[in-house]
Design a protein around this motif. Structure first.
Motif, PDB file in Angstrom:
ATOM      1  N   ASN A  26      55.840  45.139  26.802  1.00 24.33           N
ATOM      2  CA  ASN A  26      55.198  44.575  27.981  1.00 24.33           C
ATOM      3  C   ASN A  26      55.885  44.972  29.287  1.00 24.33           C
ATOM      4  N   LYS A  27      56.864  45.874  29.186  1.00 27.18           N
ATOM      5  CA  LYS A  27      57.602  46.361  30.350  1.00 27.18           C
ATOM      6  C   LYS A  27      58.141  45.202  31.188  1.00 27.18           C
ATOM      7  N   GLY A  28      58.766  44.272  30.502  1.00 24.90           N
ATOM      8  CA  GLY A  28      59.314  43.088  31.154  1.00 24.90           C
ATOM      9  C   GLY A  28      58.560  41.847  30.709  1.00 24.90           C
ATOM     10  N   ILE A  29      58.691  40.781  31.510  1.00 22.45           N
ATOM     11  CA  ILE A  29      58.062  39.515  31.105  1.00 22.45           C
ATOM     12  C   ILE A  29      57.123  38.952  32.156  1.00 22.45           C
ATOM     13  N   ASP A  30      56.746  39.772  33.140  1.00 17.71           N
ATOM     14  CA  ASP A  30      55.807  39.308  34.163  1.00 17.71           C
ATOM     15  C   ASP A  30      54.488  38.892  33.526  1.00 17.71           C
ATOM     16  N   ASP A  31      53.969  37.741  33.928  1.00 18.91           N
ATOM     17  CA  ASP A  31      52.676  37.219  33.448  1.00 18.91           C
ATOM     18  C   ASP A  31      52.624  37.038  31.936  1.00 18.91           C
ATOM     19  N   LEU A  32      53.763  36.762  31.319  1.00 15.46           N
ATOM     20  CA  LEU A  32      53.845  36.603  29.866  1.00 15.46           C
ATOM     21  C   LEU A  32      53.936  35.131  29.494  1.00 15.46           C
ATOM     22  N   ILE A  33      53.191  34.735  28.472  1.00 16.96           N
ATOM     23  CA  ILE A  33      53.236  33.369  27.942  1.00 16.96           C
ATOM     24  C   ILE A  33      53.337  33.464  26.428  1.00 16.96           C
ATOM     25  N   LEU A  34      54.244  32.722  25.832  1.00 20.84           N
ATOM     26  CA  LEU A  34      54.351  32.624  24.380  1.00 20.84           C
ATOM     27  C   LEU A  34      53.634  31.354  23.948  1.00 20.84           C
ATOM     28  N   VAL A  35      52.732  31.476  22.977  1.00 19.80           N
ATOM     29  CA  VAL A  35      51.988  30.321  22.484  1.00 19.80           C
ATOM     30  C   VAL A  35      52.172  30.239  20.974  1.00 19.80           C
ATOM     31  N   ASP A  96      44.185  35.809  33.028  1.00 20.99           N
ATOM     32  CA  ASP A  96      44.819  37.055  33.491  1.00 20.99           C
ATOM     33  C   ASP A  96      46.294  37.165  33.111  1.00 20.99           C
ATOM     34  N   LYS A  97      46.722  36.427  32.094  1.00 20.02           N
ATOM     35  CA  LYS A  97      48.104  36.505  31.612  1.00 20.02           C
ATOM     36  C   LYS A  97      48.135  37.251  30.272  1.00 20.02           C
ATOM     37  N   LYS A  98      49.314  37.746  29.920  1.00 19.22           N
ATOM     38  CA  LYS A  98      49.528  38.335  28.594  1.00 19.22           C
ATOM     39  C   LYS A  98      50.005  37.206  27.695  1.00 19.22           C
ATOM     40  N   VAL A  99      49.205  36.854  26.711  1.00 18.42           N
ATOM     41  CA  VAL A  99      49.546  35.763  25.808  1.00 18.42           C
ATOM     42  C   VAL A  99      50.009  36.350  24.480  1.00 18.42           C
ATOM     43  N   ILE A 100      51.167  35.909  24.044  1.00 18.55           N
ATOM     44  CA  ILE A 100      51.664  36.302  22.725  1.00 18.55           C
ATOM     45  C   ILE A 100      51.497  35.099  21.822  1.00 18.55           C
ATOM     46  N   LEU A 101      50.573  35.192  20.865  1.00 15.80           N
ATOM     47  CA  LEU A 101      50.425  34.148  19.843  1.00 15.80           C
ATOM     48  C   LEU A 101      51.563  34.332  18.856  1.00 15.80           C
ATOM     49  N   ILE A 128      45.938  39.587  24.538  1.00 21.01           N
ATOM     50  CA  ILE A 128      46.497  38.694  23.523  1.00 21.01           C
ATOM     51  C   ILE A 128      47.192  39.566  22.491  1.00 21.01           C
ATOM     52  N   GLN A 129      48.447  39.247  22.222  1.00 17.04           N
ATOM     53  CA  GLN A 129      49.221  39.953  21.214  1.00 17.04           C
ATOM     54  C   GLN A 129      49.654  38.944  20.156  1.00 17.04           C
ATOM     55  N   ASP A 146      51.229  42.564  16.262  1.00 12.64           N
ATOM     56  CA  ASP A 146      51.881  43.540  17.134  1.00 12.64           C
ATOM     57  C   ASP A 146      53.386  43.547  16.903  1.00 12.64           C
ATOM     58  N   PHE A 147      53.928  42.403  16.521  1.00 18.37           N
ATOM     59  CA  PHE A 147      55.369  42.255  16.321  1.00 18.37           C
ATOM     60  C   PHE A 147      55.590  41.553  14.985  1.00 18.37           C
ATOM     61  N   ILE A 148      56.423  42.158  14.121  1.00 17.44           N
ATOM     62  CA  ILE A 148      56.648  41.634  12.771  1.00 17.44           C
ATOM     63  C   ILE A 148      58.139  41.545  12.508  1.00 17.44           C
TER      64      ILE A 148
END
Length: 181
Positions: A26-35, A96-101, A128-129, A146-148
């Motif tokens: 994500n080239k950093g954590i801007d606009d990132l939310i972990l759910v 408009d955020k990047k959400v990581i489930l 959504i990732q 996306d991430f394991i």
């Protein structure tokens, strides 16, 4: 009989690696939310947020999502098996955020599908990732993480359990045979 496939150190290393991969992709954590998907996904999401904060020096937003009403097996439950609602808590606008489930074990993909439906009802993320501690295969839906943390090939006669200290007083992942009723 059960066999440990990850101990506490292996769980910690896997989560550290996932945190680095999330930042890199994500080239950093801007606009990132972990759910985190309840129950254990929320604890993994919180741990990932802590690791990301240690690496980046900034706090990443964390929320949790309850998929109970989005499950596709609700109609097959008996009256004795009433679903228990645990509530969704996402304090940040997801539009408009990047959400990581985040979830503990990915199996058929049905839990993730329900989480996607619940998330979309809350807003329209830009992306959504999916991050999972364990991917055990046997997908029934076209869902890929996306991430394991670890891929664990299993048979359908096996059960994979992620045990976390916040719930189970121990950090480990075990694999065991299903018990017959």
């Amino acid at each position: 009989m059960s066999k440990a496939i990850l101990d506490d150190q292996a769980v910690r290393r896997a989560l550290t690696r996932i945190a680095h991969e999330i930042i890199e992709r994500n080239k950093g954590i801007d606009d990132l939310i972990l759910v985190g998907i309840k129950t254990r996904g929320i604890y993994i999401a919180r741990r990932l947020a802590e690791k990301i904060e240690q690496i980046e020096g900034e706090i990443v937003a964390v929320g949790d999502i309850d998929i109970t009403l989005y499950r596709d097996d609700l109609t097959t439950k008996t009256k004795d098996e009433e679903p228990e609602l645990k509530g969704t808590h996402i304090r940040t606008d997801i539009n408009d955020k990047k959400v990581i489930l985040v979830d503990d074990v990915l199996y058929t993909g049905r839990t993730v599908r329900a989480a996607l439906d619940a998330l979309i009802d809350l807003g329209r993320p830009s992306q959504i990732q999916l991050a999972v501690l364990i991917d055990r295969g046997h997908r029934e839906l076209p869902i890929r993480p996306d991430f394991i943390g670890k891929n664990v090939p299993t048979s359908k006669s096996e059960v994979v359990e992620a045990r976390l200290s916040e719930v189970d007083q121990v950090d480990e992942v075990i694999i065991k045979q299903k018990t017959s009723l």
